[in-house]
Design a protein around this motif. Structure first.
Motif, PDB file in Angstrom:
ATOM      1  N   GLN A  72      -0.717   4.350   8.273  1.00  0.00           N
ATOM      2  CA  GLN A  72      -0.614   5.803   8.198  1.00  0.00           C
ATOM      3  C   GLN A  72       0.686   6.316   8.795  1.00  0.00           C
ATOM      4  O   GLN A  72       1.111   7.424   8.496  1.00  0.00           O
ATOM      5  CB  GLN A  72      -1.793   6.455   8.916  1.00  0.00           C
ATOM      6  N   ILE A  73       1.341   5.515   9.645  1.00  0.00           N
ATOM      7  CA  ILE A  73       2.575   5.937  10.310  1.00  0.00           C
ATOM      8  C   ILE A  73       3.661   4.897  10.062  1.00  0.00           C
ATOM      9  O   ILE A  73       3.424   3.695  10.173  1.00  0.00           O
ATOM     10  CB  ILE A  73       2.358   6.110  11.828  1.00  0.00           C
ATOM     11  N   GLY A  74       4.842   5.376   9.716  1.00  0.00           N
ATOM     12  CA  GLY A  74       6.012   4.521   9.565  1.00  0.00           C
ATOM     13  C   GLY A  74       7.151   5.081  10.390  1.00  0.00           C
ATOM     14  O   GLY A  74       7.381   6.291  10.402  1.00  0.00           O
ATOM     15  N   ILE A  75       7.867   4.215  11.087  1.00  0.00           N
ATOM     16  CA  ILE A  75       8.946   4.661  11.968  1.00  0.00           C
ATOM     17  C   ILE A  75      10.223   3.914  11.612  1.00  0.00           C
ATOM     18  O   ILE A  75      10.221   2.697  11.462  1.00  0.00           O
ATOM     19  CB  ILE A  75       8.583   4.416  13.449  1.00  0.00           C
ATOM     20  N   THR A  76      11.306   4.667  11.477  1.00  0.00           N
ATOM     21  CA  THR A  76      12.629   4.079  11.293  1.00  0.00           C
ATOM     22  C   THR A  76      13.493   4.550  12.460  1.00  0.00           C
ATOM     23  O   THR A  76      13.028   5.262  13.340  1.00  0.00           O
ATOM     24  CB  THR A  76      13.272   4.525   9.962  1.00  0.00           C
ATOM     25  N   SER A  77      14.764   4.179  12.431  1.00  0.00           N
ATOM     26  CA  SER A  77      15.651   4.614  13.511  1.00  0.00           C
ATOM     27  C   SER A  77      15.890   6.121  13.483  1.00  0.00           C
ATOM     28  O   SER A  77      16.231   6.721  14.497  1.00  0.00           O
ATOM     29  CB  SER A  77      16.985   3.874  13.426  1.00  0.00           C
ATOM     30  N   MET A  78      15.682   6.759  12.319  1.00  0.00           N
ATOM     31  CA  MET A  78      15.959   8.186  12.202  1.00  0.00           C
ATOM     32  C   MET A  78      14.729   9.047  11.916  1.00  0.00           C
ATOM     33  O   MET A  78      14.771  10.263  12.132  1.00  0.00           O
ATOM     34  CB  MET A  78      16.977   8.417  11.075  1.00  0.00           C
ATOM     35  N   HIS A  79      13.654   8.448  11.400  1.00  0.00           N
ATOM     36  CA  HIS A  79      12.526   9.252  10.951  1.00  0.00           C
ATOM     37  C   HIS A  79      11.193   8.640  11.359  1.00  0.00           C
ATOM     38  O   HIS A  79      11.079   7.427  11.521  1.00  0.00           O
ATOM     39  CB  HIS A  79      12.531   9.392   9.423  1.00  0.00           C
ATOM     40  N   LEU A  84      14.791  16.182 -10.711  1.00  0.00           N
ATOM     41  CA  LEU A  84      14.690  15.992  -9.263  1.00  0.00           C
ATOM     42  C   LEU A  84      13.255  15.702  -8.826  1.00  0.00           C
ATOM     43  O   LEU A  84      13.029  14.887  -7.926  1.00  0.00           O
ATOM     44  CB  LEU A  84      15.226  17.221  -8.527  1.00  0.00           C
ATOM     45  N   GLU A  85      12.278  16.324  -9.477  1.00  0.00           N
ATOM     46  CA  GLU A  85      10.873  16.044  -9.156  1.00  0.00           C
ATOM     47  C   GLU A  85      10.523  14.603  -9.501  1.00  0.00           C
ATOM     48  O   GLU A  85       9.801  13.943  -8.757  1.00  0.00           O
ATOM     49  CB  GLU A  85       9.943  17.006  -9.882  1.00  0.00           C
ATOM     50  N   LYS A  86      11.054  14.106 -10.613  1.00  0.00           N
ATOM     51  CA  LYS A  86      10.807  12.713 -10.999  1.00  0.00           C
ATOM     52  C   LYS A  86      11.424  11.766  -9.966  1.00  0.00           C
ATOM     53  O   LYS A  86      10.789  10.793  -9.555  1.00  0.00           O
ATOM     54  CB  LYS A  86      11.392  12.440 -12.382  1.00  0.00           C
ATOM     55  N   GLU A  87      12.649  12.041  -9.534  1.00  0.00           N
ATOM     56  CA  GLU A  87      13.296  11.224  -8.505  1.00  0.00           C
ATOM     57  C   GLU A  87      12.489  11.246  -7.211  1.00  0.00           C
ATOM     58  O   GLU A  87      12.323  10.220  -6.557  1.00  0.00           O
ATOM     59  CB  GLU A  87      14.716  11.728  -8.220  1.00  0.00           C
ATOM     60  N   ASN A  88      11.991  12.425  -6.849  1.00  0.00           N
ATOM     61  CA  ASN A  88      11.206  12.571  -5.634  1.00  0.00           C
ATOM     62  C   ASN A  88       9.905  11.770  -5.725  1.00  0.00           C
ATOM     63  O   ASN A  88       9.512  11.104  -4.761  1.00  0.00           O
ATOM     64  CB  ASN A  88      10.898  14.050  -5.380  1.00  0.00           C
ATOM     65  N   GLN A  89       9.242  11.811  -6.862  1.00  0.00           N
ATOM     66  CA  GLN A  89       8.013  11.049  -7.054  1.00  0.00           C
ATOM     67  C   GLN A  89       8.275   9.552  -6.953  1.00  0.00           C
ATOM     68  O   GLN A  89       7.481   8.813  -6.357  1.00  0.00           O
ATOM     69  CB  GLN A  89       7.376  11.383  -8.400  1.00  0.00           C
ATOM     70  N   GLU A  90       9.379   9.086  -7.514  1.00  0.00           N
ATOM     71  CA  GLU A  90       9.725   7.669  -7.438  1.00  0.00           C
ATOM     72  C   GLU A  90      10.008   7.256  -5.991  1.00  0.00           C
ATOM     73  O   GLU A  90       9.580   6.184  -5.551  1.00  0.00           O
ATOM     74  CB  GLU A  90      10.925   7.365  -8.330  1.00  0.00           C
ATOM     75  N   ALA A  91      10.704   8.109  -5.243  1.00  0.00           N
ATOM     76  CA  ALA A  91      10.996   7.806  -3.837  1.00  0.00           C
ATOM     77  C   ALA A  91       9.705   7.775  -3.020  1.00  0.00           C
ATOM     78  O   ALA A  91       9.522   6.898  -2.167  1.00  0.00           O
ATOM     79  CB  ALA A  91      11.967   8.834  -3.264  1.00  0.00           C
ATOM     80  N   GLU A  92       8.791   8.712  -3.282  1.00  0.00           N
ATOM     81  CA  GLU A  92       7.516   8.718  -2.576  1.00  0.00           C
ATOM     82  C   GLU A  92       6.701   7.468  -2.891  1.00  0.00           C
ATOM     83  O   GLU A  92       6.057   6.898  -2.012  1.00  0.00           O
ATOM     84  CB  GLU A  92       6.704   9.963  -2.934  1.00  0.00           C
ATOM     85  N   LEU A  93       6.728   7.046  -4.142  1.00  0.00           N
ATOM     86  CA  LEU A  93       6.014   5.831  -4.531  1.00  0.00           C
ATOM     87  C   LEU A  93       6.565   4.622  -3.783  1.00  0.00           C
ATOM     88  O   LEU A  93       5.795   3.796  -3.268  1.00  0.00           O
ATOM     89  CB  LEU A  93       6.107   5.618  -6.043  1.00  0.00           C
ATOM     90  N   GLN A  94       7.896   4.515  -3.686  1.00  0.00           N
ATOM     91  CA  GLN A  94       8.506   3.407  -2.951  1.00  0.00           C
ATOM     92  C   GLN A  94       8.123   3.465  -1.464  1.00  0.00           C
ATOM     93  O   GLN A  94       7.859   2.437  -0.839  1.00  0.00           O
ATOM     94  CB  GLN A  94      10.030   3.424  -3.103  1.00  0.00           C
ATOM     95  N   LEU A  95       8.084   4.663  -0.909  1.00  0.00           N
ATOM     96  CA  LEU A  95       7.705   4.829   0.492  1.00  0.00           C
ATOM     97  C   LEU A  95       6.249   4.424   0.709  1.00  0.00           C
ATOM     98  O   LEU A  95       5.923   3.736   1.669  1.00  0.00           O
ATOM     99  CB  LEU A  95       7.925   6.273   0.938  1.00  0.00           C
ATOM    100  N   LYS A  96       5.371   4.829  -0.207  1.00  0.00           N
ATOM    101  CA  LYS A  96       3.964   4.451  -0.109  1.00  0.00           C
ATOM    102  C   LYS A  96       3.801   2.931  -0.198  1.00  0.00           C
ATOM    103  O   LYS A  96       2.991   2.353   0.525  1.00  0.00           O
ATOM    104  CB  LYS A  96       3.153   5.119  -1.211  1.00  0.00           C
ATOM    105  N   LYS A  97       4.568   2.297  -1.076  1.00  0.00           N
ATOM    106  CA  LYS A  97       4.513   0.836  -1.187  1.00  0.00           C
ATOM    107  C   LYS A  97       4.967   0.178   0.109  1.00  0.00           C
ATOM    108  O   LYS A  97       4.413  -0.829   0.538  1.00  0.00           O
ATOM    109  CB  LYS A  97       5.374   0.347  -2.349  1.00  0.00           C
ATOM    110  N   ALA A  98       5.978   0.755   0.748  1.00  0.00           N
ATOM    111  CA  ALA A  98       6.486   0.195   1.999  1.00  0.00           C
ATOM    112  C   ALA A  98       5.480   0.396   3.138  1.00  0.00           C
ATOM    113  O   ALA A  98       5.328  -0.476   3.989  1.00  0.00           O
ATOM    114  CB  ALA A  98       7.825   0.833   2.359  1.00  0.00           C
ATOM    115  N   LEU A  99       4.797   1.534   3.133  1.00  0.00           N
ATOM    116  CA  LEU A  99       3.829   1.805   4.191  1.00  0.00           C
ATOM    117  C   LEU A  99       2.540   1.004   4.022  1.00  0.00           C
ATOM    118  O   LEU A  99       1.834   0.759   4.995  1.00  0.00           O
ATOM    119  CB  LEU A  99       3.484   3.300   4.232  1.00  0.00           C
TER     120      LEU A  99
END
Length: 77
Positions: free
Chosen positions: A41-48, A22-37
């Motif tokens: 410093q701020i990213g906004i979606t319809s929910m978050h 689960l930590e590995k999955e979380n790190q991969e998701a964070e990496l994808q989020l960082k690439k998207a950002l």
């Protein structure tokens, strides 16, 4: 050891594997989020709203650390 103790050990080992996965999955998701950002410093979606703030460290002078006596301590895990 008794069967009950063996089952505790197996449960602990299984939980550690699950946590690592689960930590590995979380790190991969964070990496994808960082690439998207990118550099934002701020990213906004319809929910978050995600804020990826920076931490700045000031220069510090060189320090001389005194010696410490060695010791032995039992590990928690």
């Amino acid at each position: 050891m008794s069967q009950k103790k063996n089952s505790f050990i197996l449960k602990i080992l299984n939980n550690k594997e699950t946590i690592a996965s689960l930590e590995k999955e979380n790190q991969e998701a964070e990496l994808q989020l960082k690439k998207a950002l990118k550099e934002h410093q701020i990213g906004i979606t319809s929910m978050h709203k995600v804020i990826w703030a920076e931490r700045k460290y000031k220069d510090q002078p060189e320090k001389i650390v005194p010696a410490k006596a060695g010791y032995v301590k039992r590990m928690n895990t």
